[in-house]
Design a protein around this motif. Sequence first.
Motif, PDB file in Angstrom:
ATOM      1  N   GLU A   3       0.830  -1.203   0.000  1.00  0.00           N
ATOM      2  CA  GLU A   3       0.000   0.000   0.000  1.00  0.00           C
ATOM      3  C   GLU A   3       0.863   1.251   0.000  1.00  0.00           C
ATOM      4  N   THR A   4       2.024   1.179   0.640  1.00  0.00           N
ATOM      5  CA  THR A   4       2.949   2.313   0.670  1.00  0.00           C
ATOM      6  C   THR A   4       3.446   2.656  -0.728  1.00  0.00           C
ATOM      7  N   ASP A   5       3.645   1.648  -1.544  1.00  0.00           N
ATOM      8  CA  ASP A   5       4.089   1.904  -2.917  1.00  0.00           C
ATOM      9  C   ASP A   5       3.115   2.816  -3.648  1.00  0.00           C
ATOM     10  N   ASN A   6       1.838   2.712  -3.334  1.00  0.00           N
ATOM     11  CA  ASN A   6       0.829   3.568  -3.958  1.00  0.00           C
ATOM     12  C   ASN A   6       0.891   4.996  -3.448  1.00  0.00           C
ATOM     13  N   LEU A   7       1.501   5.209  -2.276  1.00  0.00           N
ATOM     14  CA  LEU A   7       1.579   6.544  -1.704  1.00  0.00           C
ATOM     15  C   LEU A   7       2.778   7.334  -2.240  1.00  0.00           C
ATOM     16  N   ILE A   8       3.775   6.629  -2.725  1.00  0.00           N
ATOM     17  CA  ILE A   8       4.956   7.282  -3.264  1.00  0.00           C
ATOM     18  C   ILE A   8       4.622   7.822  -4.650  1.00  0.00           C
ATOM     19  N   SER A   9       4.935   9.083  -4.859  1.00  0.00           N
ATOM     20  CA  SER A   9       4.657   9.708  -6.150  1.00  0.00           C
ATOM     21  C   SER A   9       5.597   9.144  -7.206  1.00  0.00           C
ATOM     22  N   PRO A  10       5.050   8.670  -8.318  1.00  0.00           N
ATOM     23  CA  PRO A  10       5.909   8.121  -9.367  1.00  0.00           C
ATOM     24  C   PRO A  10       6.632   9.198 -10.179  1.00  0.00           C
ATOM     25  N   ASP A  11       6.235  10.464 -10.009  1.00  0.00           N
ATOM     26  CA  ASP A  11       6.751  11.536 -10.865  1.00  0.00           C
ATOM     27  C   ASP A  11       7.674  12.530 -10.169  1.00  0.00           C
ATOM     28  N   ILE A  12       7.839  12.407  -8.853  1.00  0.00           N
ATOM     29  CA  ILE A  12       8.635  13.388  -8.104  1.00  0.00           C
ATOM     30  C   ILE A  12       9.831  12.684  -7.472  1.00  0.00           C
ATOM     31  N   PHE A  13      10.978  13.316  -7.595  1.00  0.00           N
ATOM     32  CA  PHE A  13      12.221  12.728  -7.099  1.00  0.00           C
ATOM     33  C   PHE A  13      12.902  13.695  -6.148  1.00  0.00           C
ATOM     34  N   PRO A  14      13.733  13.198  -5.257  1.00  0.00           N
ATOM     35  CA  PRO A  14      14.430  14.085  -4.323  1.00  0.00           C
ATOM     36  C   PRO A  14      15.557  14.836  -5.026  1.00  0.00           C
ATOM     37  N   LEU A  15      16.018  15.871  -4.377  1.00  0.00           N
ATOM     38  CA  LEU A  15      17.187  16.593  -4.853  1.00  0.00           C
ATOM     39  C   LEU A  15      18.439  15.921  -4.296  1.00  0.00           C
ATOM     40  N   LYS A  16      19.554  16.158  -4.954  1.00  0.00           N
ATOM     41  CA  LYS A  16      20.854  15.702  -4.461  1.00  0.00           C
ATOM     42  C   LYS A  16      21.585  16.905  -3.877  1.00  0.00           C
ATOM     43  N   THR A  17      22.524  16.650  -2.998  1.00  0.00           N
ATOM     44  CA  THR A  17      23.279  17.748  -2.388  1.00  0.00           C
ATOM     45  C   THR A  17      24.049  18.548  -3.421  1.00  0.00           C
ATOM     46  N   THR A  18      24.304  17.968  -4.569  1.00  0.00           N
ATOM     47  CA  THR A  18      25.056  18.663  -5.625  1.00  0.00           C
ATOM     48  C   THR A  18      24.160  19.491  -6.544  1.00  0.00           C
ATOM     49  N   ASP A  19      22.847  19.365  -6.403  1.00  0.00           N
ATOM     50  CA  ASP A  19      21.933  20.128  -7.264  1.00  0.00           C
ATOM     51  C   ASP A  19      22.009  21.622  -6.960  1.00  0.00           C
ATOM     52  N   LEU A 109       6.837  11.237  -1.095  1.00  0.00           N
ATOM     53  CA  LEU A 109       5.394  11.286  -0.927  1.00  0.00           C
ATOM     54  C   LEU A 109       4.977  12.737  -1.156  1.00  0.00           C
ATOM     55  N   ASP A 110       4.206  12.963  -2.215  1.00  0.00           N
ATOM     56  CA  ASP A 110       3.665  14.278  -2.553  1.00  0.00           C
ATOM     57  C   ASP A 110       2.285  14.366  -1.909  1.00  0.00           C
ATOM     58  N   VAL A 111       2.010  15.421  -1.172  1.00  0.00           N
ATOM     59  CA  VAL A 111       0.755  15.527  -0.425  1.00  0.00           C
ATOM     60  C   VAL A 111      -0.461  15.446  -1.341  1.00  0.00           C
ATOM     61  N   LYS A 112      -0.406  16.071  -2.513  1.00  0.00           N
ATOM     62  CA  LYS A 112      -1.562  16.006  -3.432  1.00  0.00           C
ATOM     63  C   LYS A 112      -1.815  14.566  -3.884  1.00  0.00           C
ATOM     64  N   HIS A 113      -0.756  13.868  -4.216  1.00  0.00           N
ATOM     65  CA  HIS A 113      -0.873  12.460  -4.620  1.00  0.00           C
ATOM     66  C   HIS A 113      -1.397  11.627  -3.442  1.00  0.00           C
ATOM     67  N   PHE A 114      -0.884  11.910  -2.259  1.00  0.00           N
ATOM     68  CA  PHE A 114      -1.321  11.203  -1.050  1.00  0.00           C
ATOM     69  C   PHE A 114      -2.816  11.400  -0.813  1.00  0.00           C
ATOM     70  N   LEU A 115      -3.291  12.639  -0.957  1.00  0.00           N
ATOM     71  CA  LEU A 115      -4.714  12.901  -0.732  1.00  0.00           C
ATOM     72  C   LEU A 115      -5.599  12.145  -1.716  1.00  0.00           C
ATOM     73  N   LYS A 116      -5.144  12.033  -2.965  1.00  0.00           N
ATOM     74  CA  LYS A 116      -5.905  11.236  -3.944  1.00  0.00           C
ATOM     75  C   LYS A 116      -5.987   9.785  -3.499  1.00  0.00           C
ATOM     76  N   GLN A 117      -4.864   9.235  -3.067  1.00  0.00           N
ATOM     77  CA  GLN A 117      -4.846   7.847  -2.622  1.00  0.00           C
ATOM     78  C   GLN A 117      -5.662   7.679  -1.338  1.00  0.00           C
ATOM     79  N   PHE A 118      -5.502   8.620  -0.413  1.00  0.00           N
ATOM     80  CA  PHE A 118      -6.191   8.552   0.873  1.00  0.00           C
ATOM     81  C   PHE A 118      -7.702   8.631   0.717  1.00  0.00           C
ATOM     82  N   SER A 119      -8.172   9.407  -0.259  1.00  0.00           N
ATOM     83  CA  SER A 119      -9.613   9.568  -0.434  1.00  0.00           C
ATOM     84  C   SER A 119     -10.305   8.237  -0.709  1.00  0.00           C
ATOM     85  N   SER A 120      -9.597   7.290  -1.302  1.00  0.00           N
ATOM     86  CA  SER A 120     -10.210   5.981  -1.563  1.00  0.00           C
ATOM     87  C   SER A 120     -10.413   5.192  -0.263  1.00  0.00           C
TER      88      SER A 120
END
Length: 182
Positions: A3-19, A109-120
Motif C-alpha cells: 500500500e505504501t508503494d501507492n503513496l509514493i509519487s511516481p513523478d517526483i524525485f528528491p534533490l541531491k546535495t550537488t543540485d 510522498l507528494d501531499v496532493k498524490h497522497f490525498l488522492k490515494q487517501f480519499s479511496s
Amino acid sequence: MSETDNLISPDIFPLKTTDKCCKALELMNEWSVSHLPVLNKDELVGYVSTEDLAFPQDDNEPVTNYLRNDRQYKLGASQTIFDLVRDISESQLSAYAMVNESGKFLGVLDVKHFLKQFSSFISFHHQGGVFLLELAARDYSISEIGRIIESNDMKLIALLIKSSSSEGKIEVLIKVNKTDVR
C-alpha cells in the motif's frame, strides 16, 4: 506491491546535495510542490523550500546552502494511514521523504498524490448522505450508531470523529449509502 508503494509519487524525485538552486526551483515549479527532500546518496540531509530558494545569492549555488535540517521529516513505510495524516498535518510540508524500517529512502510522498490515494480509504467516491452528530464523548458507541443506521435500512460507509469545541463533546461525521437521510 505494498500500500505504501501507492503513496509514493511516481513523478517526483528528491534533490541531491550537488543540485543547484536554479534546478531545484525549476523542478519544484514543474511538480507544483513547495518543498523537496535533499539526499546525500541515500541519506536524507534535510529539505529545501521555494521560499528558502526564492532569492539566492547565485542561481548556481548548491541547494545545501539553503538546507533546512532542523527536523528530519521522514514518513515510514510501516506507519499507519492515521500516523501519516497526523505527521503530514503537523509538519505542513508539500513533499516528504518516505523510508523503510531501516531508514532507507524509498521515494517522495507528494501531499496532493497522497490525498488522492487517501480519499479511496474513506469512501469519498461512493454516493451517499452525510450527517454530523455532536454528542458527549461518554455517550459515543459505534455499535449503537451502526444499529440505528442499519435499522433504518442503510449501511455505514464512513465515520470520522473529532473533538468538539464544547467541553467533553465529540463530533461524529457519518456517511451512509443512501442520499435521503431524513
